[in-house]
Each structure stands twice: as structure tokens, then as C-alpha cells.
Enzyme design. Sequence first.
Site, PDB file in Angstrom:
ATOM      1  N   HIS A 299       0.836  -1.218   0.000  1.00 36.92           N
ATOM      2  CA  HIS A 299       0.000   0.000   0.000  1.00 36.92           C
ATOM      3  C   HIS A 299       0.867   1.264   0.000  1.00 36.92           C
ATOM      4  O   HIS A 299       0.436   2.308   0.484  1.00 36.92           O
ATOM      5  CB  HIS A 299      -0.967   0.036   1.190  1.00 36.92           C
ATOM      6  CG  HIS A 299      -1.722  -1.238   1.387  1.00 36.92           C
ATOM      7  ND1 HIS A 299      -2.951  -1.475   0.816  1.00 36.92           N
ATOM      8  CD2 HIS A 299      -1.401  -2.371   2.064  1.00 36.92           C
ATOM      9  CE1 HIS A 299      -3.361  -2.692   1.142  1.00 36.92           C
ATOM     10  NE2 HIS A 299      -2.440  -3.252   1.903  1.00 36.92           N
TER      11      HIS A 299
ATOM     12  N   SER B  10      14.209  20.906 -16.742  1.00 38.46           N
ATOM     13  CA  SER B  10      12.957  21.642 -16.900  1.00 38.46           C
ATOM     14  C   SER B  10      13.241  22.892 -17.716  1.00 38.46           C
ATOM     15  O   SER B  10      14.323  23.461 -17.637  1.00 38.46           O
ATOM     16  CB  SER B  10      12.414  22.018 -15.521  1.00 38.46           C
ATOM     17  OG  SER B  10      11.599  23.152 -15.614  1.00 38.46           O
TER      18      SER B  10
ATOM     19  N   LYS C  67      15.841  21.480 -11.660  1.00 37.72           N
ATOM     20  CA  LYS C  67      15.174  20.187 -11.793  1.00 37.72           C
ATOM     21  C   LYS C  67      15.947  19.154 -12.601  1.00 37.72           C
ATOM     22  O   LYS C  67      16.597  19.463 -13.576  1.00 37.72           O
ATOM     23  CB  LYS C  67      13.789  20.378 -12.437  1.00 37.72           C
ATOM     24  CG  LYS C  67      12.919  21.261 -11.612  1.00 37.72           C
ATOM     25  CD  LYS C  67      11.691  20.681 -10.979  1.00 37.72           C
ATOM     26  CE  LYS C  67      11.279  19.292 -11.224  1.00 37.72           C
ATOM     27  NZ  LYS C  67       9.865  19.269 -11.602  1.00 37.72           N
TER      28      LYS C  67
ATOM     29  N   GLU D  55       8.925   7.914 -16.106  1.00 39.38           N
ATOM     30  CA  GLU D  55       7.523   8.282 -16.345  1.00 39.38           C
ATOM     31  C   GLU D  55       7.028   7.682 -17.658  1.00 39.38           C
ATOM     32  O   GLU D  55       5.890   7.227 -17.765  1.00 39.38           O
ATOM     33  CB  GLU D  55       7.381   9.813 -16.378  1.00 39.38           C
ATOM     34  CG  GLU D  55       7.704  10.458 -15.033  1.00 39.38           C
ATOM     35  CD  GLU D  55       7.964  11.955 -15.180  1.00 39.38           C
ATOM     36  OE1 GLU D  55       7.012  12.687 -15.484  1.00 39.38           O
ATOM     37  OE2 GLU D  55       9.120  12.382 -15.006  1.00 39.38           O
TER      38      GLU D  55
ATOM     39  N   LYS E  30      -1.082  -4.375 -38.747  1.00 34.66           N
ATOM     40  CA  LYS E  30       0.327  -3.986 -38.805  1.00 34.66           C
ATOM     41  C   LYS E  30       0.717  -2.822 -37.910  1.00 34.66           C
ATOM     42  O   LYS E  30       1.729  -2.875 -37.220  1.00 34.66           O
ATOM     43  CB  LYS E  30       0.725  -3.707 -40.248  1.00 34.66           C
ATOM     44  CG  LYS E  30       0.898  -4.975 -41.049  1.00 34.66           C
ATOM     45  CD  LYS E  30       1.089  -4.656 -42.495  1.00 34.66           C
ATOM     46  CE  LYS E  30       0.340  -5.629 -43.384  1.00 34.66           C
ATOM     47  NZ  LYS E  30      -1.026  -5.964 -42.999  1.00 34.66           N
TER      48      LYS E  30
END
Length: 445
Positions: free
Chosen positions: A151, A272, A278, A285, A320
Site C-alpha cells: 500500500h 525543466s 530540476k 515516467e 500492422k
Amino acid sequence: MSRFAEPQDPAFREMNTSLGFDQRLWPHDVAQSRAHAKMLAAQGIIGHEDRDAILSGLDAIEAELRAGTFPFEANDEDIHMAVERRLTEIAGRSGGKVHTARSRNDQVVTDVAMFTRAAARSAQEQLSVFMATVVEAAERHLDWALPGYTHLQRAQPVYLSHHLLAYFWMAARDRERFAAVERACGVMPLGAGALAGVNFDTDRGFVARELGFDSVSPNSIDAVSNRDFILDYLSAAATCATHLSRLGAEIVLWSSSEFGFLILPDAWSSGSSIMPQKKNPDAGELLRGKAPRVVAHLTALHGVIHALPLTYNKDLQEDKEHLFDSVDTLRLCLAAATGMVAGARFDRERMSDAASDELIAATDLADLLVKQGTPFRESHGVIAGLVREAVEGGKSLADVAVPKLGEEARAVLSQSSWLESKASEGGTALARVREQLTAARALLG
Ligand code: ARG
């Protein structure tokens, strides 16, 4: 002469043509025509001069296709018609004989089976590289502790090697699935003709051997209608991409400052456009984001084939793009997964801090009572009470548990014992992880 008096509507032509995407089948189409022409000549169906003209024409066509100088024309509906049209231009009337005892219906499914077989092989090769990379990463981080989660809550500590090897076993199953796909592609449809067989004394076994097929299809109707091997590929690819999406998700989480478990190599990160600080885990992702697209291709092809009357229908031309996009997507996903696992730098301290939260040993404490004779369900309740007391009273679990359960509880609450006590088969104790590594190495051959 043509059967038609009127030209095709441009929109129909655009809808009907597959050349834009089936061009990439050309190596298989050319190889198939070579094998077919040799067989036709060996069986006395065409002359040896015809065969030679066809073979040298195909050589010229191959060179043009390879160099990107092949003169495609507006009327070329698909790669099969383009190659045959060009062959007739180069080899004259002999070129017009290559399609003897063959239909585009058995031709196209043969090309696609050859393409899919190659794709299934390269998926197995890429998976082997990924698996080896995972084993190496596991060996480098053999006894690094981190929390295992359920969890997404800290559940029980495990070794990083154990966690990484979970992906090894997923990949091992994927590789098996692709081996089965490869086998499914080994039955040659060519020779089925349009649907009923052909009016010539062909030697299908000869063509199958030339092209590396294991056997020939036993039923011409099934042969031209069958796309199961594509469903098999897409199914294997969907499961594999789904596995990689879970790895991608963990990479995204673990590389966040909140977790801080790993730093991705620059080669698999992006910046970024606005925030200079960043370093984004885009590849992780994309592993998450691309998997549903492969699953969708599988679902779409099931839709195409669902309730489709026998035999060939133009619907089947829609096989295809689902296949090709899945092959391309999976190739990139496997490369990204391998690159990130190989280059990730793990933070031993961050992981070990997260794994040293005593509450993570609550199960071990409950098991201590079990070993002293309490039924597990009761001991679960007792320890849940202690956890609550500790959490509510702002105390450590040891402070609450040791006075009630004795010194043995303190030993249980020391980190290394939580890990090493999981010595059951397949558990996280080092001896068991070493067994896994041995088994994994054996699978890698
Ligand atoms: N481009 C077609 C396909 O991909 C080739 C087969 C065409 N056959 C036919 N009977 N129209 O399915």
C-alpha cells in the site's frame, strides 16, 4: 486492362493504402519472393531464365530499397504491389511470373510472421541484457537494506538485491513468453494461395526451409486468416511493458527528494524549461505512460479479429500498425529500463534510515509471541495494541514492548535480525538471495 472503369476516390485510396507503414516489411517480402521463385523453377513451374531474371531483379530492388532510392509510385497500394511492379519494370515478363501460385493473402501473412519472429527474437535478446543488468545491480547492492512496501506504506525491510531481483523474475517470464511467440511464428502460411490452395504442384517444404520456418500450415483457410501469432506477440509485449511500468513508477518515486533512494544517471534524465534545479525522471515516467499503449494495441487487434468471417478481409490490414508500434515501443522501453537500472546510484543511508523505523518490525514482534505459544491472531492484536500505545504516547516500540515482553523483544527490534530472520525459501535473508542469484545466473547461461 483493369476491372474498373472509374478511378478510385482519393479518400478511399488514402484509406486503403498501407504502403506508408508496411514498407518496413520489404526485407521479408524480398526474401520470400526469392525463395518462392527458386521453388517455382525447381518444380518446373517457371523456367530457369525466368528465375534468374527474377533473382537479379530482386537484387537490384533490394539495393534500391536499402539505399532509399526505390521509385515508389502513387499507385503502389502496399509493399507487395510496389516490389512486384518494380520487378516487372526491371525483369520484364519474367517479373510478371513471380506471383504465380501465390496471393497477397498468403504473401502478407508470411511477411508478417517473419517480421514478428524477428521481433520476438530481439525482445528475448533485449530481455537477456536487462536480466543480466538486474543481476549485476543486485550483486552490487547485496546487503543494502530498505523498506519493502505494501500500500506504499513501509511494511517489512528487505535487501535491495531482493527487491531488484523481483524484476529479474518478471523478465524471465517475459522471455519465456517471447520464446513461445517465436515458436508460433514458425509455421509458414505461404502456399495457401488466396484461401483454398493453388493450382500448381508447389513444394512448400522447400520454401519453408529457405525461409527458416519450422513447418508449413496444414490448412489454407486458417493460414490466410490466422493472426494469432501477432496476438501472442502483443500479449507478451503488453505484459512485459506493464512490468516495466512498475519499475518506471518505482524509479519516479525513489528518485524524488521525498524518498531520495536513488539518483538517476544524466543520460536518462531531463531538465525543466523553467526550473533550473530540476532533474526529471522522464524515462521512468514514460515507462509508466507507454505500457497502456501496448495494451491498447492488443485490445485493438482482438477487436479487429473478433467475429471476422473467414478468410482474408481487409480488416486484417489493420494488424500492422498495432504490431509495429508495439515493437518500437517495447524496444525503447527495454533499453530505458536497462539503462536506468545500470546507471542508478542508490543512497545506502537514506534507504537504511527508512528501513530502521522500528514499527517495521511489528510482524517480527508478533512472531516472537507465536514462538512462545500464542496463536498468531491473538499476538497480532497484542502487538497492534503496543504499536498504538507507542504511537499515541510518543514512545518507541521498544520502550513499550520490552517491559511487557522481555529482553528478547529488544533483540527482535534490532534491524539486522528482521532481515536475516526471513530465511524461508524465496525470502530476503542473504543466504536466500544468494540462492536466487545462483538460479538467476543459471538462467542467463
Ligand atoms: N496490404 C494488404 C494487407 O496488409 C495485403 C493483402 C491484400 N490482399 C487483398 N486481397 N487485398 O493486408
